[in-house]
Scaffold this active site. Sequence first.
Site, PDB file in Angstrom:
ATOM      1  CD1 TRP A 139      -1.801   2.436   1.080  1.00 22.65           C
ATOM      2  CD2 TRP A 139      -3.391   0.888   1.082  1.00 22.65           C
ATOM      3  NE1 TRP A 139      -2.999   3.090   1.005  1.00 22.65           N
ATOM      4  CE2 TRP A 139      -4.009   2.159   1.005  1.00 22.65           C
ATOM      5  CE3 TRP A 139      -4.206  -0.252   1.106  1.00 22.65           C
ATOM      6  CZ2 TRP A 139      -5.387   2.329   0.947  1.00 22.65           C
ATOM      7  CZ3 TRP A 139      -5.583  -0.078   1.052  1.00 22.65           C
ATOM      8  CH2 TRP A 139      -6.165   1.211   0.969  1.00 22.65           C
ATOM      9  CD  GLU A 212       3.912  -0.905   2.681  1.00 27.28           C
ATOM     10  OE1 GLU A 212       3.201  -0.453   3.602  1.00 27.28           O
ATOM     11  OE2 GLU A 212       3.496  -1.742   1.853  1.00 27.28           O
ATOM     12  CG  ASP A 245       6.064   3.789   1.781  1.00 29.63           C
ATOM     13  OD1 ASP A 245       6.153   4.619   2.709  1.00 29.63           O
ATOM     14  OD2 ASP A 245       4.974   3.488   1.247  1.00 29.63           O
ATOM     15  CD  GLN A 248       1.242   2.335   8.557  1.00 27.60           C
ATOM     16  OE1 GLN A 248       1.105   1.613   9.544  1.00 27.60           O
ATOM     17  NE2 GLN A 248       0.411   2.259   7.526  1.00 27.60           N
ATOM     18  CE  LYS A 274      -0.045   5.883   6.971  1.00 25.56           C
ATOM     19  NZ  LYS A 274      -1.406   6.457   7.003  1.00 25.56           N
ATOM     20  NE  ARG A 408      -3.820  -1.514   9.562  1.00 26.66           N
ATOM     21  CZ  ARG A 408      -3.570  -0.415   8.852  1.00 26.66           C
ATOM     22  NH1 ARG A 408      -2.389  -0.225   8.306  1.00 26.66           N
ATOM     23  NH2 ARG A 408      -4.500   0.503   8.712  1.00 26.66           N
TER      24      ARG A 408
END
Length: 440
Positions: A139, A212, A245, A248, A274, A408
């Site tokens: 994502w 990620e 990436d 998070q 984020k 999560r």
Amino acid sequence: MYHDVNEKSMLKTGSETLIRFGGNFSPLIIVGAQGVYIHAADGRKILDFTSGQMSCLVGHGHPEIVETITAHATKLDHLFSGMLSPPVVQLAEKLTGLLPDGLDRATFLSTGGESNECAIKMAKMYTGKYEIVALGASWHGMTSAATAATYHSGRRGYGPFVPGSLVLPSPNAYRSIFRKADGSYDWETELNYGWNLIDQASNGSLAAVIIEPILSSGGMHVLPPGYLRAIKTHCEKRGMLLIVDEAQTGVGRCGSMFAIEHEGVTPDILTLSKTLGNGLPLSAVITSKKIEETCYDRGFLFYTTHVNDPLPAAVGLKVLEIVVRDGLVERSRVAGIKLKSTLERLQAKYGCIGDVRGRGLMCGVEIVGNRETKSPDIELGDALAKKMTELGLSANLSTMKSFGGVFRIAPPITITDKELDAGLSIFEEALRTTPGTTPL
């Protein structure tokens, strides 16, 4: 902050005036947020175990963040895009100083999708190629190239995506069919198999991999040890760039300042979002001097209204200051050990918990209907999420089938032991009182 809100009426107005962008809205109206708590219009105080949208790294309404926003909203908020300001230059200096050599120049944008869009365009400009490889549970955002590299969900109904979008199988130690003779996960064979397919599908224009370190939306899957380095090797073999990436995982979330530190791998381009803005729209693209200068010489263009805006940059600078000064990276590591060990204890008590995984204050809990078959139980997960909210805990679980019923968990890294214990107690109480959790 907001008082005397008629929740039922506001929910009705919202349903009549707002565009739904993915799933349904929460049946709550949130009227305040402070520290690790959010406050609902019905009076409930709810522990926020997901830091908003995985973003409020140092908590809601942190006084130093509030002071920074207020000062810059008053005196230095937004400028013509080509103008520089002290917080932008200082953030670039601070950020590149925290990163390894080879990540030397930065630009600041608004969202994670925007930063990944910029990184992908930069990779294409630098390499002169256009094929982008991503993982099947990825994502990376909702803009054009970022969406084309997002395979987790939302690919149907829009016509063709950006040409040259290729996919590798996602590492999933819990469910992968690639196994060694002893039953352990054989990610190397899976990865090599995936690259063989990429090479067959490619027309010879492989530009970059975007990846990620923890596939959060894909189910909180941590890349296996050695995986990121193997990806880097595959990239080098094919003359590709590696884009990591860290929307998070970055800025201390996983028990290190950046997740790339766990493997000692320096990507060609790193993106942050984020956590860097603590809930404000701030993202970053960081790359090498060589790549930046080559792209500049070739006419690279990513000119946006809010590129290098001073107000969000000042917030990002303050976030980095707080995380470093207050030892929050180590706090995340230590609290993460406590979080994961408690979740593993609950796994031993309840058969509906198929797997617990994660690193630092970023964990996933996968809910299953049967441990032997590993069949997802989205309905049970939804019932547990509703019970937790009722008891005063917000722990993210999407009922979208692509999420597969995975909680999560990523609270602010400022969370105290008392607050962490309170959240985990509610998690356990929801398991105890919700039918179908299969006590062992």
